[in-house]
Design a protein around this motif. Structure first.
Motif, PDB file in Angstrom:
ATOM      1  N   LYS A   6       0.845  -1.195   0.000  1.00 19.07           N
ATOM      2  CA  LYS A   6       0.000   0.000   0.000  1.00 19.07           C
ATOM      3  C   LYS A   6       0.875   1.238   0.000  1.00 19.07           C
ATOM      4  CE  LYS A   6      -4.100   2.044   2.107  1.00 19.07           C
ATOM      5  NZ  LYS A   6      -5.172   1.865   3.124  1.00 19.07           N
ATOM      6  N   LEU A   7       0.604   2.142  -0.922  1.00 19.86           N
ATOM      7  CA  LEU A   7       1.406   3.337  -1.123  1.00 19.86           C
ATOM      8  C   LEU A   7       0.620   4.562  -0.657  1.00 19.86           C
ATOM      9  CD1 LEU A   7       2.694   1.161  -2.919  1.00 19.86           C
ATOM     10  CD2 LEU A   7       2.964   2.878  -4.719  1.00 19.86           C
ATOM     11  N   ILE A  19       8.785   4.317  -7.429  1.00 23.78           N
ATOM     12  CA  ILE A  19       8.343   3.147  -6.667  1.00 23.78           C
ATOM     13  C   ILE A  19       7.222   2.447  -7.423  1.00 23.78           C
ATOM     14  CG2 ILE A  19       7.258   2.409  -4.506  1.00 23.78           C
ATOM     15  CD1 ILE A  19       8.746   4.853  -3.198  1.00 23.78           C
ATOM     16  N   ARG A  20       6.295   3.218  -7.967  1.00 29.24           N
ATOM     17  CA  ARG A  20       5.225   2.633  -8.783  1.00 29.24           C
ATOM     18  C   ARG A  20       5.814   1.896  -9.986  1.00 29.24           C
ATOM     19  NH1 ARG A  20       3.007   8.194  -8.220  1.00 29.24           N
ATOM     20  NH2 ARG A  20       1.474   8.187  -6.531  1.00 29.24           N
ATOM     21  N   GLU A  32      -3.242   2.212  -3.388  1.00 31.23           N
ATOM     22  CA  GLU A  32      -2.775   3.561  -3.094  1.00 31.23           C
ATOM     23  C   GLU A  32      -3.796   4.318  -2.257  1.00 31.23           C
ATOM     24  OE1 GLU A  32      -0.282   5.540  -6.231  1.00 31.23           O
ATOM     25  OE2 GLU A  32      -1.586   4.373  -7.556  1.00 31.23           O
ATOM     26  N   GLU A  33      -3.275   5.106  -1.323  1.00 32.73           N
ATOM     27  CA  GLU A  33      -4.105   6.065  -0.592  1.00 32.73           C
ATOM     28  C   GLU A  33      -3.533   7.448  -0.858  1.00 32.73           C
ATOM     29  OE1 GLU A  33      -5.129   7.256   4.006  1.00 32.73           O
ATOM     30  OE2 GLU A  33      -5.438   5.166   3.393  1.00 32.73           O
ATOM     31  N   LEU A  51       9.013   7.988   9.510  1.00 33.42           N
ATOM     32  CA  LEU A  51      10.246   7.966  10.305  1.00 33.42           C
ATOM     33  C   LEU A  51      10.846   9.347  10.495  1.00 33.42           C
ATOM     34  CD1 LEU A  51      12.195   6.037  11.738  1.00 33.42           C
ATOM     35  CD2 LEU A  51      13.468   5.849   9.592  1.00 33.42           C
ATOM     36  N   PHE A  52      10.940  10.118   9.433  1.00 30.36           N
ATOM     37  CA  PHE A  52      11.495  11.472   9.526  1.00 30.36           C
ATOM     38  C   PHE A  52      10.441  12.521   9.164  1.00 30.36           C
ATOM     39  CE2 PHE A  52      15.181   8.716   8.617  1.00 30.36           C
ATOM     40  CZ  PHE A  52      15.943   8.996   9.753  1.00 30.36           C
ATOM     41  N   GLY A  53       9.175  12.136   9.312  1.00 28.91           N
ATOM     42  CA  GLY A  53       8.093  13.072   9.012  1.00 28.91           C
ATOM     43  C   GLY A  53       7.909  13.320   7.539  1.00 28.91           C
ATOM     44  N   GLN A  54       8.355  12.356   6.704  1.00 27.00           N
ATOM     45  CA  GLN A  54       8.319  12.552   5.253  1.00 27.00           C
ATOM     46  C   GLN A  54       7.638  11.387   4.553  1.00 27.00           C
ATOM     47  OE1 GLN A  54      12.627  12.806   4.833  1.00 27.00           O
ATOM     48  NE2 GLN A  54      12.465  14.975   4.314  1.00 27.00           N
ATOM     49  N   VAL A  55       7.041  11.684   3.411  1.00 30.88           N
ATOM     50  CA  VAL A  55       6.546  10.659   2.495  1.00 30.88           C
ATOM     51  C   VAL A  55       7.462  10.670   1.276  1.00 30.88           C
ATOM     52  CG1 VAL A  55       4.173  10.706   3.262  1.00 30.88           C
ATOM     53  CG2 VAL A  55       4.901  12.387   1.564  1.00 30.88           C
ATOM     54  N   PRO A  56       7.484   9.569   0.513  1.00 24.52           N
ATOM     55  CA  PRO A  56       6.579   8.442   0.405  1.00 24.52           C
ATOM     56  C   PRO A  56       6.588   7.515   1.625  1.00 24.52           C
ATOM     57  CG  PRO A  56       7.971   8.605  -1.557  1.00 24.52           C
ATOM     58  CD  PRO A  56       8.532   9.518  -0.531  1.00 24.52           C
ATOM     59  N   LEU A  57       5.442   6.834   1.780  1.00 21.07           N
ATOM     60  CA  LEU A  57       5.298   5.754   2.751  1.00 21.07           C
ATOM     61  C   LEU A  57       4.770   4.537   2.008  1.00 21.07           C
ATOM     62  CD1 LEU A  57       4.985   4.476   5.627  1.00 21.07           C
ATOM     63  CD2 LEU A  57       2.705   5.544   5.694  1.00 21.07           C
ATOM     64  N   VAL A  58       5.419   3.394   2.214  1.00 26.00           N
ATOM     65  CA  VAL A  58       4.973   2.143   1.603  1.00 26.00           C
ATOM     66  C   VAL A  58       4.829   1.095   2.698  1.00 26.00           C
ATOM     67  CG1 VAL A  58       5.533   0.278  -0.002  1.00 26.00           C
ATOM     68  CG2 VAL A  58       6.078   2.644  -0.615  1.00 26.00           C
ATOM     69  N   GLU A  59       3.657   0.500   2.789  1.00 23.59           N
ATOM     70  CA  GLU A  59       3.434  -0.618   3.705  1.00 23.59           C
ATOM     71  C   GLU A  59       3.591  -1.919   2.928  1.00 23.59           C
ATOM     72  OE1 GLU A  59       0.270   1.371   6.876  1.00 23.59           O
ATOM     73  OE2 GLU A  59      -0.484   0.044   5.287  1.00 23.59           O
ATOM     74  N   ILE A  60       4.543  -2.739   3.357  1.00 19.54           N
ATOM     75  CA  ILE A  60       4.810  -4.002   2.676  1.00 19.54           C
ATOM     76  C   ILE A  60       5.500  -4.953   3.651  1.00 19.54           C
ATOM     77  CG2 ILE A  60       7.042  -3.179   1.785  1.00 19.54           C
ATOM     78  CD1 ILE A  60       6.549  -4.863  -0.733  1.00 19.54           C
TER      79      ILE A  60
END
Length: 222
Positions: A6-7, A19-20, A32-33, A51-60
């Motif tokens: 999930k992105l 990443i996509r 994707e959200e 982690l550092f208050g930044q995106v991208p975020l990927v759940e895997i």
């Protein structure tokens, strides 16, 4: 059945697009959200998932991954797109770092004042023609293989194709002096998973527009 990655990002390219590309090339379906409000972003921060208050975020794989290059490295290794040994991985890292430098020039262009955008376009195209694309043309010429590293599709090939297409959106003739890169573009674009990603209706995102820029500024407050 394994959960799809999930992105979390904006409904646009930015740093998530590579990443996509990597997931699509590996034939991996993903969800994707998209951020529409500042509150969505703040919730991820409060939950400790950035982690550092930044995106991208990927759940895997039960993990919340941040930092673009770390995510790409993990995915490339997971899906066998990262070479067979440390020497091949080193070359892939060098090539992807180079293309990322070029792509970042294009990404930040969307956020520049109108008066600077044309100047940036000229700079990007010049850099592509004189600094970046000659390197990859020589690599392909010197080893005479279809791919950049190990004669096998890797993260480096995928990201180079992404970079080529981004520059071609600014100057359609940019590859006119690079016949091997032209052939490379055709060859990699026709790999079935990548060809599918390049079709209309895929999860590939369009170039950024003024609405995207306004939304990013509103959510990230800069």
């Amino acid at each position: 059945m394994a959960t799809k990655p999930k992105l979390y990002y904006f409904r646009d390219r930015g740093r998530m697009e590579s990443i996509r590309w990597l997931l699509a090339a590996a034939g991996v379906e993903f969800e994707e959200e998209f951020f529409e409000t500042r509150e969505q972003y703040e919730k991820l921060q409060k939950d400790g998932r950035l982690l550092f208050g930044q995106v991208p975020l990927v759940e895997i794989d039960g993990m919340a991954l941040t930092q673009t290059r770390a995510i790409l490295s993990y995915l490339a290794a997971k899906y066998d797109l990262y070479g067979k040994d440390p020497k091949e991985r080193l070359r892939i890292d060098m090539y992807t770092d180079g293309t990322l430098d070029l792509m970042t020039m294009i990404m930040v262009r969307a956020f520049k004042p109108p008066a600077e955008k044309e100047e940036t376009l000229t700079s990007v195209v010049k850099s592509a023609k004189t600094r970046y694309f000659p390197v990859f043309e020589k690599i392909l010429k010197d080893h005479g293989e279809d791919f950049l590293v190990g004669n096998k599709l890797s993260w480096a090939d995928i990201q180079l194709l992404e970079a080529i297409l981004m520059v071609e959106e600014l100057d359609a003739s940019v590859l006119s002096d690079f016949p091997l890169l032209k052939a490379f573009k055709t060859r990699i674009s026709n790999i079935p998973t990548i060809k599918k990603f390049l079709q209309p209706g895929s999860q590939r995102k369009p170039p950024p527009d003024s609405q995207y820029v306004a939304l990013v500024r509103k959510i990230l407050q800069f």
